[in-house]
Design an enzyme around this catalytic site. Structure first.
Site, PDB file in Angstrom:
ATOM      1  N   HIS A 223       9.563 -41.895 -18.893  1.00  9.95           N
ATOM      2  CA  HIS A 223       9.749 -41.564 -17.469  1.00  9.95           C
ATOM      3  C   HIS A 223       9.957 -42.884 -16.715  1.00  9.95           C
ATOM      4  CE1 HIS A 223       9.510 -39.403 -13.795  1.00  9.95           C
ATOM      5  NE2 HIS A 223       8.258 -38.988 -13.799  1.00  9.95           N
ATOM      6  N   HIS A 262      18.810 -37.980 -19.897  1.00  8.91           N
ATOM      7  CA  HIS A 262      17.999 -37.349 -18.845  1.00  8.91           C
ATOM      8  C   HIS A 262      17.870 -35.872 -19.162  1.00  8.91           C
ATOM      9  CE1 HIS A 262      16.757 -35.945 -14.864  1.00  8.91           C
ATOM     10  NE2 HIS A 262      16.399 -37.188 -14.632  1.00  8.91           N
ATOM     11  N   ASP A 314      17.266 -45.881 -13.941  1.00  9.65           N
ATOM     12  CA  ASP A 314      16.454 -47.008 -14.408  1.00  9.65           C
ATOM     13  C   ASP A 314      17.291 -48.097 -15.085  1.00  9.65           C
ATOM     14  OD1 ASP A 314      13.981 -45.929 -13.586  1.00  9.65           O
ATOM     15  OD2 ASP A 314      14.024 -44.577 -15.294  1.00  9.65           O
TER      16      ASP A 314
HETATM   17  N1  COA Z   1      18.686 -43.006 -26.837  1.00 12.80           N
HETATM   18  C1  COA Z   1      19.095 -42.469 -27.990  1.00 12.80           C
HETATM   19  N2  COA Z   1      19.159 -41.150 -28.214  1.00 12.80           N
HETATM   20  C2  COA Z   1      18.791 -40.341 -27.206  1.00 12.80           C
HETATM   21  C3  COA Z   1      18.354 -40.823 -25.980  1.00 12.80           C
HETATM   22  C4  COA Z   1      18.308 -42.220 -25.809  1.00 12.80           C
HETATM   23  N3  COA Z   1      17.907 -42.762 -24.650  1.00 12.80           N
HETATM   24  N4  COA Z   1      18.057 -39.807 -25.171  1.00 12.80           N
HETATM   25  C5  COA Z   1      18.293 -38.704 -25.858  1.00 12.80           C
HETATM   26  N5  COA Z   1      18.738 -39.027 -27.094  1.00 12.80           N
HETATM   27  C6  COA Z   1      19.107 -38.110 -28.158  1.00 12.80           C
HETATM   28  C7  COA Z   1      17.881 -37.719 -28.961  1.00 12.80           C
HETATM   29  O1  COA Z   1      17.635 -38.583 -30.008  1.00 12.80           O
HETATM   30  C8  COA Z   1      18.248 -36.332 -29.398  1.00 12.80           C
HETATM   31  O2  COA Z   1      19.168 -36.440 -30.444  1.00 12.80           O
HETATM   32  P1  COA Z   1      19.117 -35.391 -31.686  1.00 12.80           P
HETATM   33  O3  COA Z   1      19.394 -34.051 -31.041  1.00 12.80           O
HETATM   34  O4  COA Z   1      20.167 -35.892 -32.586  1.00 12.80           O
HETATM   35  O5  COA Z   1      17.710 -35.489 -32.225  1.00 12.80           O
HETATM   36  C9  COA Z   1      19.014 -35.766 -28.197  1.00 12.80           C
HETATM   37  O6  COA Z   1      19.591 -36.910 -27.556  1.00 12.80           O
HETATM   38  C10 COA Z   1      18.134 -35.022 -27.225  1.00 12.80           C
HETATM   39  O7  COA Z   1      17.059 -35.890 -26.831  1.00 12.80           O
HETATM   40  P2  COA Z   1      15.644 -35.401 -26.341  1.00 12.80           P
HETATM   41  O8  COA Z   1      14.702 -36.566 -26.397  1.00 12.80           O
HETATM   42  O9  COA Z   1      15.257 -34.158 -27.052  1.00 12.80           O
HETATM   43  O10 COA Z   1      15.989 -35.034 -24.836  1.00 12.80           O
HETATM   44  P3  COA Z   1      14.941 -34.785 -23.709  1.00 12.80           P
HETATM   45  O11 COA Z   1      15.587 -33.958 -22.705  1.00 12.80           O
HETATM   46  O12 COA Z   1      13.644 -34.323 -24.259  1.00 12.80           O
HETATM   47  O13 COA Z   1      14.690 -36.273 -23.192  1.00 12.80           O
HETATM   48  C11 COA Z   1      14.619 -38.247 -22.058  1.00 12.80           C
HETATM   49  C12 COA Z   1      15.086 -36.808 -22.010  1.00 12.80           C
HETATM   50  C13 COA Z   1      14.881 -38.875 -20.688  1.00 12.80           C
HETATM   51  C14 COA Z   1      13.131 -38.306 -22.350  1.00 12.80           C
HETATM   52  C15 COA Z   1      15.409 -39.009 -23.141  1.00 12.80           C
HETATM   53  O14 COA Z   1      16.778 -38.998 -22.829  1.00 12.80           O
HETATM   54  C16 COA Z   1      14.910 -40.430 -23.321  1.00 12.80           C
HETATM   55  O15 COA Z   1      13.929 -40.643 -24.033  1.00 12.80           O
HETATM   56  N6  COA Z   1      15.569 -41.421 -22.657  1.00 12.80           N
HETATM   57  C17 COA Z   1      15.112 -42.782 -22.710  1.00 12.80           C
HETATM   58  C18 COA Z   1      13.978 -43.016 -21.724  1.00 12.80           C
HETATM   59  C19 COA Z   1      14.455 -43.053 -20.304  1.00 12.80           C
HETATM   60  O16 COA Z   1      15.430 -43.712 -19.979  1.00 12.80           O
HETATM   61  N7  COA Z   1      13.718 -42.374 -19.429  1.00 12.80           N
HETATM   62  C20 COA Z   1      14.021 -42.319 -18.024  1.00 12.80           C
HETATM   63  C21 COA Z   1      14.498 -40.962 -17.701  1.00 12.80           C
HETATM   64  S1  COA Z   1      15.042 -40.867 -16.022  1.00 12.80           S
END
Ligand code: COA
Length: 371
Positions: A223, A262, A314
């Site tokens: 987050h 996201h 971010d």
């Molecule tokens: N880097 C690499 N792969 C990513 C990714 C990232 N930042 N964000 C998502 N993915 C990939 C996942 O590995 C997953 O791939 P798969 O289906 O092959 O396993 C797919 O995209 C879905 O990801 P998931 O984590 O299930 O999505 P979510 O909706 O639960 O997560 C976040 C959303 C924001 C938590 C996620 O995108 C993330 O961890 N981002 C990095 C942290 C970040 O920048 N947070 C600020 C958010 S505003």
């Protein structure tokens, strides 16, 4: 037999509540706040106007902006014992944890703590917005054994906030860009921290408690903590090619790259990231130094190519804050300060029309066993 209801991991796409505060309209690519599109608003208003919009439910006129700026200056007295308590924290404490501690302490000084009326809540929300910049900056200084810094009341809210963080009066461009970042971070529907705050508020617990929970939620790297992680990543190397290679290696290791993806925008661009990218371009042009810009663009292109993922706010806020001379440990606390307005609006709304949150689970454990 009726079908078993399915749980949704991470509550993805679940409508958890009704709100009149904001909505991410992904079809129209709009972030609606009180009916206005945030991206359009960035061309017309600043952070202080957003505070007025969220608490008074309309955009302010010039007089109202002036009087709100003044109100925020007048209400920034802080109990001196708060500094004593913060001084006692171990030096290794992250400023986010110090911020969380400070919010807990402030509850004890609120004479009408249990009054959750709109009026009392709004009053304390204004006070928190007035004091949090000073508390946040000074908790960092205290942790680093430095003397506390006081507000410069000749400056605007955002210029003063930036002054507190860096110890120098910002240029007009720096003030504008910092204010823009606060505005972009101010409110964003129902992320984990806002949900946390509303869940806590739904027990009729007080605003400080709800905000304390929100700080803890925001701290996580999935987050708000992502902005600090992005900067640490950018500082590992110093060319676009090396940054690309670094990200490639992380992808090979199946690691997540902070600042991308996201839950709601999924495989679309976070509209706020584009605005922040423009701010980074302006800052880079003004400084005659585009190293971070070129590295970020290389990372953005790579992630689009390899994963079909786009930057979130971010990703671009991190190098902008770094170029504004803000210490990295303060990136997420700043996010919390700016989001306080949105969080408080949600807590007020929750208290105004409350129903306790108490969901159910799908049980996957051992079935009932006879003894
Ligand atoms: N880097 C690499 N792969 C990513 C990714 C990232 N930042 N964000 C998502 N993915 C990939 C996942 O590995 C997953 O791939 P798969 O289906 O092959 O396993 C797919 O995209 C879905 O990801 P998931 O984590 O299930 O999505 P979510 O909706 O639960 O997560 C976040 C959303 C924001 C938590 C996620 O995108 C993330 O961890 N981002 C990095 C942290 C970040 O920048 N947070 C600020 C958010 S505003």
């Amino acid at each position: 037999m009726p079908a078993e209801p399915l749980s949704k991991a991470g509550l993805q796409d679940v409508i958890a509540l009704d709100t009149a505060i904001s909505y991410l309209d992904t079809d129209r690519e709009q972030i609606l706040i009180k009916g206005f599109d945030l991206i359009e608003l960035t061309q017309h208003i600043g952070y202080v106007e957003m505070i007025h919009l969220l608490f008074e439910h309309q955009l302010p006129n010039t007089e109202q902006v002036k009087s709100l700026e003044q109100r925020l200056k007048d209400q920034c007295d802080i109990p001196t014992s708060l500094w004593t308590i913060l001084q006692e924290l171990p030096q290794e404490t992250h400023p986010m944890d110090a911020q969380r501690t400070a919010l807990s302490v402030l509850a004890g000084f609120d004479q009408s703590l249990h009054d959750c009326s709109v009026q009392a809540n709004t009053h304390r929300a204004y006070r928190l917005l007035a004091t949090l910049p000073m508390i946040t900056a000074n908790s960092y200084y205290l942790l680093n054994g430095k003397p506390i810094i006081v507000t410069d009341s000749s400056l605007s809210y955002s210029a003063n906030f930036l002054y507190l963080l860096t110890g120098r009066v910002p240029s007009k461009l720096e003030e504008r860009i910092f204010d823009l970042s606060l505005l972009l971070y101010s409110e964003h529907e129902l992320p984990n921290s806002t949900f946390t705050a509303r869940v806590i508020a739904s027990t009729l617990s007080d605003m400080y408690g709800a905000l304390t929970g929100a700080v803890a939620s925001l701290k996580g790297p999935l987050h708000g903590g992502a902005n600090e992680e992005v900067m640490k990543l950018l500082l590992k190397v110093n060319t676009p090619e090396a940054f690309e290679e670094l990200l490639q290696e992380k992808l090979r290791q199946k690691e997540k790259i902070m600042g991308f993806g996201h839950r709601v925008y999924a495989k679309k661009m976070d509209p706020r990231a584009l605005i922040m990218k423009r701010a980074l371009i302006d800052l880079s042009n003004q400084r005659g130094d585009d190293q971070f810009l070129r590295m970020c663009e290389a990372g953005e292109n790579l992630m689009e190519r390899e994963k079909g993922l786009y930057p979130n706010l971010d990703y671009y806020a991190a190098p902008v804050y770094y170029m504004l001379d803000i210490p990295i440990d303060l990136f997420t606390p700043i996010f919390f300060c700016s989001r306080t307005v949105g969080l408080c609006a949600h807590i007020i709304e929750q208290h105004q029309n409350n129903r306790l949150f108490r969901p159910r689970v799908q049980y996957k454990g051992t079935p009932y066993q006879f003894i």
